[in-house]
Design a protein around this motif. Structure first.
Motif, PDB file in Angstrom:
ATOM      1  N   HIS A 111       0.843  -1.197   0.000  1.00 21.99           N
ATOM      2  CA  HIS A 111       0.000   0.000   0.000  1.00 21.99           C
ATOM      3  C   HIS A 111       0.880   1.250   0.000  1.00 21.99           C
ATOM      4  CE1 HIS A 111      -3.064   2.704   2.168  1.00 21.99           C
ATOM      5  NE2 HIS A 111      -3.588   2.449   0.987  1.00 21.99           N
TER       6      HIS A 111
ATOM      7  N   ALA B 184      -6.585   6.001  -0.689  1.00 23.23           N
ATOM      8  CA  ALA B 184      -7.753   5.684   0.138  1.00 23.23           C
ATOM      9  C   ALA B 184      -8.493   4.498  -0.475  1.00 23.23           C
ATOM     10  CB  ALA B 184      -8.676   6.893   0.228  1.00 23.23           C
TER      11      ALA B 184
ATOM     12  N   ASN C 132      -7.085   0.245   6.030  1.00 19.89           N
ATOM     13  CA  ASN C 132      -7.138   0.879   4.717  1.00 19.89           C
ATOM     14  C   ASN C 132      -6.281   0.123   3.708  1.00 19.89           C
ATOM     15  OD1 ASN C 132      -8.136   3.096   3.061  1.00 19.89           O
ATOM     16  ND2 ASN C 132      -6.028   3.809   3.014  1.00 19.89           N
TER      17      ASN C 132
ATOM     18  N   LYS D 272      -0.217   4.971  -0.753  1.00 26.64           N
ATOM     19  CA  LYS D 272      -1.245   4.935   0.296  1.00 26.64           C
ATOM     20  C   LYS D 272      -2.583   5.535  -0.136  1.00 26.64           C
ATOM     21  CE  LYS D 272       2.125   5.068   4.031  1.00 26.64           C
ATOM     22  NZ  LYS D 272       2.551   5.707   5.266  1.00 26.64           N
TER      23      LYS D 272
ATOM     24  N   TRP E  26      -7.684  -1.614   0.359  1.00 28.63           N
ATOM     25  CA  TRP E  26      -7.093  -1.256  -0.938  1.00 28.63           C
ATOM     26  C   TRP E  26      -6.625  -2.509  -1.677  1.00 28.63           C
ATOM     27  CZ3 TRP E  26      -1.915  -2.403  -1.788  1.00 28.63           C
ATOM     28  CH2 TRP E  26      -1.405  -1.971  -3.008  1.00 28.63           C
TER      29      TRP E  26
END
Length: 193
Positions: free
Chosen positions: A64, A71, A88, A69, A92
């Motif tokens: 990620h 959302a 998160n 990173k 993802w």
């Protein structure tokens, strides 16, 4: 005369705080790379734990981070709590097909990453990014290749063919064995290059 070129994004030379990573360790440069590039850090402020296994949640968080990173929505795994530090990243990864969990509803965030799971996550991440995943290797020379899970052969063929993963012995691949944090640092440095 020519002027030497400077990398577009030079990596700062940070001093690692880890007392358990020495400059003569075979993985030192890779740990330095992972630390300098923010891929992952230690298990505490001064310990990297190079011989420890890495959790599935940690590897997903690394991937990620590699992707900036972004959302994500909800991952849909019952064992990933809303607000968990890795929630998160897991959402993802599930959204982009990088992970699918250990069952329909469970991700097993605290489970140690196996060598074949590592290969699959890197393979799917490479596909997601549009990287060339055509290099493969014949795994029949590994006596334990029959123990590779049904969902992992193509990813392992690619990981071995690309030089990311090698055997744990002359004729063993240990697909279900765990990967250490030091090994993953080396693999990630090779993957990023």
């Amino acid at each position: 005369t020519t002027t030497p070129t400077t990398p577009a994004n030079p990596v700062p030379d940070k001093t690692m705080p880890f007392t358990d990573v020495k400059s003569n360790d075979w993985y030192y440069q890779s740990v330095q790379y992972a630390y300098d590039n923010g891929l992952f850090s230690g298990v505490s402020h001064d310990s990297f734990a190079p011989g420890d296994s890495m959790d599935r949640s940690m590897l997903v968080t690394v991937l990620h981070s590699l992707d900036g990173k972004p959302a994500a929505g909800k991952g849909g795994f019952t064992d990933v709590a809303d607000g968990a530090w890795y929630a998160n990243a897991v959402a993802w990864a599930a959204e982009h097909g990088i992970v699918s969990g250990v069952s329909d509803s469970a991700f097993a965030p605290n489970g140690a990453i196996t060598r074949e799971q590592l290969a699959v996550m890197l393979y799917r991440y490479a596909q997601y990014k549009g990287y060339d995943v055509s290099k493969t290797a014949d795994l029949s020379g590994y006596t334990d290749s029959v123990t590779i899970s049904a969902w992992a052969p193509q990813a392992l063929k690619w990981a071995v063919g690309s030089g990311l993963i090698s055997g744990t012995g002359t004729h063993t691949l240990s697909p279900r064995g765990t990967a250490t944090r030091a090994q993953i640092a080396v693999i990630l440095q090779n993957f990023c290059k």
